[in-house]
Design an enzyme around this catalytic site. Structure first.
Site, short mmCIF file in Angstrom:
data_model
loop_
_atom_site.label_atom_id
_atom_site.label_comp_id
_atom_site.label_asym_id
_atom_site.label_seq_id
_atom_site.Cartn_x
_atom_site.Cartn_y
_atom_site.Cartn_z
N HIS A 59 0.87 -1.26 0.11
CA HIS A 59 0.01 0.06 -0.21
C HIS A 59 0.98 1.17 0.06
O HIS A 59 0.46 2.20 -0.76
CB HIS A 59 -0.91 -0.06 1.36
CG HIS A 59 -1.87 1.07 1.34
ND1 HIS A 59 -3.21 0.96 0.67
CD2 HIS A 59 -1.77 2.17 1.81
CE1 HIS A 59 -3.61 2.29 1.00
NE2 HIS A 59 -2.91 3.21 1.59
N HIS A 106 -10.51 2.85 -2.56
CA HIS A 106 -11.03 2.48 -0.84
C HIS A 106 -11.88 1.27 -1.19
O HIS A 106 -13.08 1.24 -0.50
CB HIS A 106 -11.74 3.58 -0.26
CG HIS A 106 -11.10 3.90 1.01
ND1 HIS A 106 -11.79 4.14 2.05
CD2 HIS A 106 -9.73 3.98 1.26
CE1 HIS A 106 -11.04 4.46 2.98
NE2 HIS A 106 -9.60 4.58 2.45
#
Lengths: 754, 245
Positions: A59, A106
């Site tokens: 990430h 998201h």
């Protein structure tokens, strides 16, 4: 245990060395654990290990993707910051204005908690924009869900849309474009990609790199809680805490706090009291502090006892890893600290000095009078010493077979009207009014072209005559069949869309949603898609300003459609010259611009909906034609020649023309088309070959259109005339507009509202 | 910040307007822009902690989510220091218009009757609607024709106007209903009611006729770039009234 004993145990715990088992539990490899020891010249303690683990996670570090992303065209005339250099891409649009824009996913939070997952997705991307000093002008949302006949997918879809609405509407930014598509591959793993676009004067751009040894570091915004700490799973027996640490980590967005942060941040960006500011997004305080320090080639000292906490007794690693929302870290200019305090306090926000910039390049954390972490910041950050890997890639076995399928071998359709109505009722094609009606599209009074009215949203640049056209595109079905061509088509369609409303394509951002990068087949799609995106961006002169990679989009081991989403920025020199997609008047001449290459049935909505097949070759793109078409469309808009322009995409020419008829609102305008088939009826009506646009012009200006098309060397063909309340295609069908509108506007509400 | 512009100078005396900013207001700039840039008046922001409205001719409570509207829309804003001044200003006959969240706040503070409940359907609605002008003898509507239909956006979660039947009858009998949701042709129908408001009520005035609350956003339809500028005559009506025309 007494309180003092607990505290002593806690201190012992976070000063003791982290173990290989703990490193692995947090997603690090044995090799990476060894590397950490080399960097530090000793064992990391548990706090340091947690910091490394999140910063070296996929990430934050982009370790599997960065080598591929570096092949993209990431610079060019209008770019004011290179991709990855700042919180968002920054593009010059002339007259001292710059546009900051970025898209982010998201997906996983939205799969677990759709409302808050989507809401905090909006919040995060907005902070990336206004930390640059730019006021957000518009938000776009790209959503993918499983089929709507599954109640869980409906629950996710409903929750995500309401979450986006909740955050954006309250914050006060129009949500004015985006796209929604459905496919069983997204069941359980929806995609929620949010793009935000803001504008800023060049001289007010705020950077994210820390600087100035001795400058004070401030924490502003909401307090830090235990929410959002994941990826870090210490075994409970090794911590003093117990179940408390395992509470569900759902982040909750507070758009009101964000609105206050926006106004305070922009006030300070204007006054120049800050050296830099960064959002505490993913990996919270860890990521913001280490990236700011690494970018500025400085160090930073943070006193964790000063960080405002929502609950007492948080461990240092918890404070560092918390992803509580609506928080920022900023470096103050010397002697401007009081001004900074005054502004945040006036907006009722907490503002606390938590540290200072140092010259030694070390991120140094102290807690209860002890140093609990000392790490060279450069080694933590993306673009610095974080690991980078070249992943294995292998072309999946079945792709060749899928590409060899020839859709023309299927029996041709004998019910074109029925197919058209079926396609208009397909949730991918049907109107998304049910979605965008829940979004405030016109707050701040800059939205010139609202969703559903054009191929892209058009937003006025506040205080200027310029306008921005924005759109997102990405067809996972195409990419699943041919990742390179699929990605090319996404870029080219996005460019064509902004050109249809009259804007010149300027630059892109992208969100790359794929499965597990360790699977060579998945990585093949990723690599090919990146290559296709790069190729198309070079061909169209639209550099990549940045973006986001989201791997691990899988359910039960099955990856979602590989879905690269392109966010395109276009520029209109005069915003009032925008062009909508619906026919405007009776009696206008209708033209088809461009030329189709191939039948365009491979991967088409027609094949999927009518024949239940996802197969066939993806139509090639003719870059020369696309560039000329863009030039023509921009000139048609600037000269006020075109009454409407709509590109041929999902559902082909028949769906395109139907949309031109029924998307005007009340008083729609019909059309009579005369265009005899050159191939099968299916390919003729529903083929999705790129490079084609339908425009309408008033009869007295059709000469002008033909002249301009000739000048730009774009093939054109007059195919019909607007008027009446029916869509007639000679030799094919004759359908009333009411009959067309019914499936188009009811497909989604009927599924969602029952 | 000075929003005074000289786009249109039809009035000899320029009127002075204040637009209240609560934390969470987000249509304040739109109102300043409509009155300042488009209508050429002097318009300034009024911070929610300000305690003086001296020198102002008209006040706008703009749309938004004051204090996040986490409790009930407008329920906290009504306690802001500036509200006491607004009540006094209205009592002196000053022109006050509350749009969307501003309307909600005016009902909470008691300047207007009724309450705005959650929309029927329980969803936020952003859409263009038609509203019919019911009264043209108010300071807000004198430029309109009786029964004129305006096309204008709504953007709210809580716009469902409610009043018990007795007071509702009183409101109607007093002619305090200024705008009603209607169809394209001005017919007030159940289908044209977007949020479930009683009697299709979209906007009302107080007994004195100097305080208007409405859910639709006239400030979003003043600049021709954004669509047919049906909202601008509302502000121009007020300007006429203030100029004594």
């Amino acid at each position: 245990m007494s309180a003092t004993q607990t505290e002593a145990a806690s201190v012992r715990n976070h000063l003791r060395s982290g173990t290989l088992a703990e490193a692995k539990a947090q997603g690090l490899t044995g090799e990476e654990f060894e590397r950490i020891k080399d960097i530090l010249g000793r064992d990391p303690n548990v706090t340091e290990l947690a910091v490394f683990a999140v910063m070296w996670s996929e990430h934050c570090s982009y370790k599997s993707s960065i080598l591929e992303l570096k092949t993209l065209p990431r610079s060019g005339g209008r770019l004011l910051a290179e991709a990855g250099e700042e919180n968002a891409g920054l593009v010059d649009i002339g007259d001292g204005w710059a546009v900051a824009f970025k898209i982010e996913s998201h997906n996983h939070p939205s799969a677990v908690e759709p409302f808050q997952g989507a809401a905090t997705g909006v919040g995060g991307i907005l902070r990336d924009i206004f930390t640059m000093g730019a006021r957000p002008l518009v938000v776009l949302d790209t959503l993918r869900f499983g089929a709507l006949d599954d109640p869980h997918n409906r629950y996710l879809f409903d929750g995500v849309v309401q979450g986006i609405a909740h955050y954006g509407n309250c914050f006060g930014v129009p949500t004015a474009a985006g796209e929604v598509m459905f496919d069983p591959s997204y069941s359980g793993n929806p995609l929620v990609n949010v793009m935000a676009v803001g504008v800023v004067r060049h001289d007010r751009v705020t950077r994210s790199r820390a600087g100035g040894v001795g400058n004070k570091v401030f924490y502003v915004g909401s307090r830090t809680g235990r929410d959002g700490i994941h990826g870090v799973t210490f075994a409970s027996e090794e911590l003093t805490g117990d179940d408390e640490a395992k509470r569900p980590s759902v982040q909750v967005g507070d758009p009101f706090a964000e609105k206050l942060l926006l106004e305070a941040t922009l006030e300070l960006a204007k006054s120049g009291a800050m050296v830099s500011i960064q959002d505490m997004g993913g990996a919270g305080l860890t990521c913001s502090s280490s990236e700011m320090a690494a970018a500025g080639k400085v160090g930073m000292e943070l006193d964790l006892d000063l960080v405002p906490l929502r609950e007492p007794d948080m461990e240092p690693w918890e404070i560092m890893l918390s992803e509580s929302q609506e928080r920022m870290l900023l470096v103050a200019q010397p002697n401007r600290e009081e001004e900074i305090r005054e502004v945040f306090e006036r907006w009722d926000l907490e503002v606390v000095e938590v540290g200072k910039v140092t010259g030694d390049g070390i991120l140094r954390l102290s807690h209860k009078g002890r140093v609990v972490g000392e790490i060279p910041a450069w080694y933590l950050a993306l673009g610095g010493g974080a690991p980078q890997y070249r992943r294995e890639s292998r072309r999946p076995a079945g792709l060749d077979e899928l590409a060899a399928f020839n859709p023309l071998d299927l029996p041709d359709t004998d019910d074109p009207a029925g197919v058209l109505l079926t396609l208009l009722a397909d949730p991918d094609i049907a109107s998304k009014l049910w979605v965008y009606r829940q979004y405030d599209q016109s707050v701040r009074t800059n939205t010139a072209l609202e969703p559903g009215r054009g191929d892209a949203a058009v937003i006025r640049v506040e205080g200027a005559t310029k306008g921005l056209a924005v759109t997102t595109d990405g067809n996972g079905r195409y990419v699943s069949l041919d990742p390179r061509q699929g990605a090319v088509q996404a870029v080219v369609e996005a460019a064509r869309n902004v050109a249809c409303v009259g804007a010149r394509p300027v630059a892109i951002t992208n969100c790359l949603n794929f499965g597990h990068p360790d699977k060579p087949e998945v990585f093949y799609f990723f690599r090919e898609a990146v290559a296709g995106m790069g190729e198309a961006c070079r061909a169209l002169g639209t550099p990549v300003t940045g973006g986001n990679v989201s791997f691990y989009n899988e359910t039960r081991g099955q990856a979602v459609f590989p879905t690269p989403v392109i966010g395109m920025l276009g520029l209109l020199e005069d915003v009032s010259r925008f062009v909508g997609s619906a026919f405007q008047r009776e009696g206008d001449a209708v033209y088809l611009l461009g030329r189709s290459g191939g039948d365009g049935l491979g991967g088409s909505c027609y094949l999927k909906t009518i024949h239940n097949r996802i197969a066939g070759p993806i139509a090639p793109v003719d870059y020369d034609l696309e560039r000329r078409l863009i030039d023509l469309l921009v000139e048609l808009a600037e000269t006020g020649t075109a009454g409407s322009a709509h590109d041929v995409s999902d559902g082909g020419l028949a769906v395109c023309l139907a949309e031109c008829c029924i998307t005007r609102g009340e008083n729609p305008v019909g059309v009579t088309v005369d265009l005899p088939p050159e191939s099968t009826l299916a390919a003729h009506l529903f083929g999705e070959a790129p490079g084609r646009v339908v425009v309408s012009v008033s009869p007295d200006r059709s000469g002008e259109l033909e002249e301009l098309a000739g000048k730009h060397n774009v093939p054109f063909r007059r195919i019909g005339t607007t008027g009446g309340d029916r869509f007639r295609w000679s030799g094919c069908f004759d359908i009333s507009l009411t009959e067309l509108a019914e499936p188009y506007y009811n497909a989604i509400p009927s599924r969602m509202e029952g | 910040m000075n929003w005074k512009m000289t786009v249109e100078t039809t009035t000899e005396t320029i009127s002075r307007w204040g637009v209240v900013i609560f934390p969470g207001s987000n249509c304040d700039k739109d109102a300043l822009d409509a009155v300042g840039r488009i209508c050429g008046q002097e318009a300034r922001p009024i911070w929610h902690r300000e305690c003086s409205l001296d020198g102002l001719d008209a006040v706008i409570l703009p749309g938004g989510f004051s204090y996040g509207d986490y409790l009930r829309a407008g329920a906290i804003a009504r306690f802001a220091p500036v509200m006491e001044e607004i009540v006094a200003f209205a009592g002196r006959g000053g022109l006050v218009i509350g749009i969307c969240n501003g309307f909600q706040t005016l009902t909470e503070v008691g300047l207007l009757p009724g309450a705005l409940m959650r929309n029927v359907g329980l969803r936020f609605i952003c859409s263009e609607v038609y509203i019919r002008v019911e009264r043209t003898d108010t300071p807000f509507t004198r430029r309109f024709r009786p029964g004129q239909v305006m096309k204008i956006p709504i953007a709210h979660n809580e716009g469902n106007f409610f009043l018990p039947s007795g007071p509702l009858r009183e409101l109607e009998d007093n002619g305090q209903v200024v705008f009603r949701y209607c169809d394209q042709n001005g017919e007030v129908t159940p289908e044209s009611n977007p949020n479930g408001s009683l009697n299709n009520i979209a906007g009302i005035v107080n007994r004195g006729g100097n305080v208007l609350g409405m859910m639709p956003h006239p400030e979003r339809r003043c600049d021709p770039l954004l669509g047919r500028p049906d909202g601008v005559d509302l502000f121009r009506s007020m300007i006429d009234h203030l100029a004594g025309r």
